[in-house]
Design an enzyme around this catalytic site. Structure first.
Site, PDB file in Angstrom:
ATOM      1  N   GLY A  60      31.698  39.817  37.736  1.00 43.72           N
ATOM      2  CA  GLY A  60      30.711  40.333  36.802  1.00 43.72           C
ATOM      3  C   GLY A  60      29.743  41.283  37.483  1.00 43.72           C
ATOM      4  NE  ARG A  62      35.560  38.108  34.984  1.00 48.07           N
ATOM      5  CZ  ARG A  62      34.518  37.741  35.716  1.00 48.07           C
ATOM      6  NH1 ARG A  62      34.713  37.339  36.965  1.00 48.07           N
ATOM      7  NH2 ARG A  62      33.295  37.770  35.227  1.00 48.07           N
ATOM      8  CG  ASP A  91      31.867  31.403  41.985  1.00 51.44           C
ATOM      9  OD1 ASP A  91      31.124  32.016  41.216  1.00 51.44           O
ATOM     10  OD2 ASP A  91      32.848  30.737  41.603  1.00 51.44           O
ATOM     11  CB  THR A 131      26.331  36.534  40.978  1.00 52.03           C
ATOM     12  OG1 THR A 131      26.296  35.704  39.813  1.00 52.03           O
ATOM     13  CG2 THR A 131      25.788  35.744  42.155  1.00 52.03           C
ATOM     14  CG  ASP A 190      25.433  33.137  36.804  1.00 47.32           C
ATOM     15  OD1 ASP A 190      24.732  33.249  35.784  1.00 47.32           O
ATOM     16  OD2 ASP A 190      26.665  33.309  36.806  1.00 47.32           O
ATOM     17  CG  ASP A 221      26.292  30.859  40.756  1.00 47.69           C
ATOM     18  OD1 ASP A 221      26.273  31.905  41.447  1.00 47.69           O
ATOM     19  OD2 ASP A 221      27.126  30.662  39.865  1.00 47.69           O
ATOM     20  NE  ARG A 244      32.086  29.838  33.153  1.00 52.71           N
ATOM     21  CZ  ARG A 244      32.049  31.081  33.610  1.00 52.71           C
ATOM     22  NH1 ARG A 244      31.660  32.058  32.815  1.00 52.71           N
ATOM     23  NH2 ARG A 244      32.388  31.366  34.852  1.00 52.71           N
TER      24      ARG A 244
END
Length: 327
Positions: A14, A75, A106, A129, A131, A133, A175
């Site tokens: 992303g 992707r 990731d 990213t 996120d 994360d 998510r």
């Protein structure tokens, strides 16, 4: 002396605001160290299809303020196969590319880790990213822009909520991680925040609304898309049954969180990490992600950086802070 003469750079997964600033830093740092630099279009798909472009200072002029990624991203299922990775390696050797800088999350680092081990190929990753994360960095490139985008959007929604005495349920990205929802929810003064890491049942949310201030008809509930309740629409349906007199509206912010001009913080972070990635490769570092922890540059092996549940330590203290401020 380093054997690296030509560094390839790609963005994968992303997109995130600040990726262009990272690309710019990698290119300029490479040129500073008198290295060639090759752009790889559309991530690992470009590696397999040899979609390469030479880059110079002009290639990255006037991009630091742009969202998205000039190298495009995609992707790539083929890179998950040995055959696909073998083709990618052959293409790199044919173009005399000695090392890679990969910018992503990731999934990007999972692929890079496998490839680096299979071919003993030097790769350094940049955490790109929204996120936030990943382990091994306090902030990921794009996270600051994303939460500020959410805050700006919800501030506008709050104006409408107060004007019409409405309850708005705002869904944000996340998510598997609730960090966007948590930080932005605190930032906008949300009456409730629902995230995957803290299992908030609908019954608990109903109690919070019932026990909240009776003199405040407008409310904002921020929900991460991956919350166990099933996102904003499911939360909305449950609340409509319990509170039929409430004027309940739902707003899904979606991909606006990925786009837009990166904040100064994301531009500076991306610039610092991009330069560190190139210099790390020249120092012999490989199979690692470069990050910033307590304002210091550190390198973390891909296996240790890849997303874990509660990667950024959503502690009880953070949850208590959100609860206190929502009263």
């Amino acid at each position: 002396m380093s054997r690296i003469k030509n560094i390839g750079v790609l963005t994968s997964g992303g997109d995130a605001p600040g990726m262009n600033a990272a690309i710019r830093a990698v290119v300029r740092a490479s040129l500073y160290h008198e290295l060639k630099v090759t752009g790889i279009l559309r991530g690992y798909d470009g590696l397999i299809n040899a979609d390469f472009i030479p880059m110079d200072g002009k290639s990255v002029a006037n991009i630091i303020q742009r969202g998205g990624t000039i190298l495009k991203t995609a992707r790539c299922d083929a890179f998950r196969t040995k055959e696909g990775r073998a083709k990618a390696y052959d293409n790199l050797k044919q173009r005399e590319i000695d090392a890679l800088v990969v910018i992503g999350g990731d999934g990007t680092f999972t692929g890079a880790n496998v490839f680096a081990q299979e071919y003993d190929f030097p790769i350094v990753g940049l955490p790109g990213t929204i996120d936030n994360d990943l382990m091994g960095t306090d902030l990921t490139i794009g996270y600051d822009t994303a939460i500020n985008t959410v805050v700006n959007a919800v501030d506008r929604i709050r104006d409408t909520a107060e004007s019409h005495d409405r309850l708005f349920i705002v869904e944000v990205m996340g998510r598997d991680s609730g960090l966007i929802a948590l930080r932005s929810g605190i930032g906008v003064g949300a009456e409730a925040i629902m995230i995957p890491e803290a299992k908030t049942a609908i019954s608990d949310l109903i109690k919070r609304i019932e026990n909240g201030r009776k003199d405040k008809a407008s409310k904002i509930i921020v929900v991460a898309e991956g919350d166990e309740a099933g996102g904003a629409y499911n939360v909305g349906k449950a609340l409509e049954k319990k509170f039929p007199n409430y004027d309940i509206r739902i707003s899904v912010l979606g991909h606006i969180q990925r786009g837009g001009k990166p904040t100064c913080m994301d531009r500076v972070l991306a610039s610092r990490l991009g330069v560190a990635a190139v210099e790390g490769l020249l120092e012999g570092k490989a199979g690692v992600m470069v990050g910033q922890v307590n304002k210091e540059i550190i390198f973390t092996p891909f296996a240790g950086a890849i997303k874990h549940i509660n990667a950024q330590q959503i502690t009880p203290a953070w949850l208590k802070l959100a609860e206190i401020l929502s009263m």
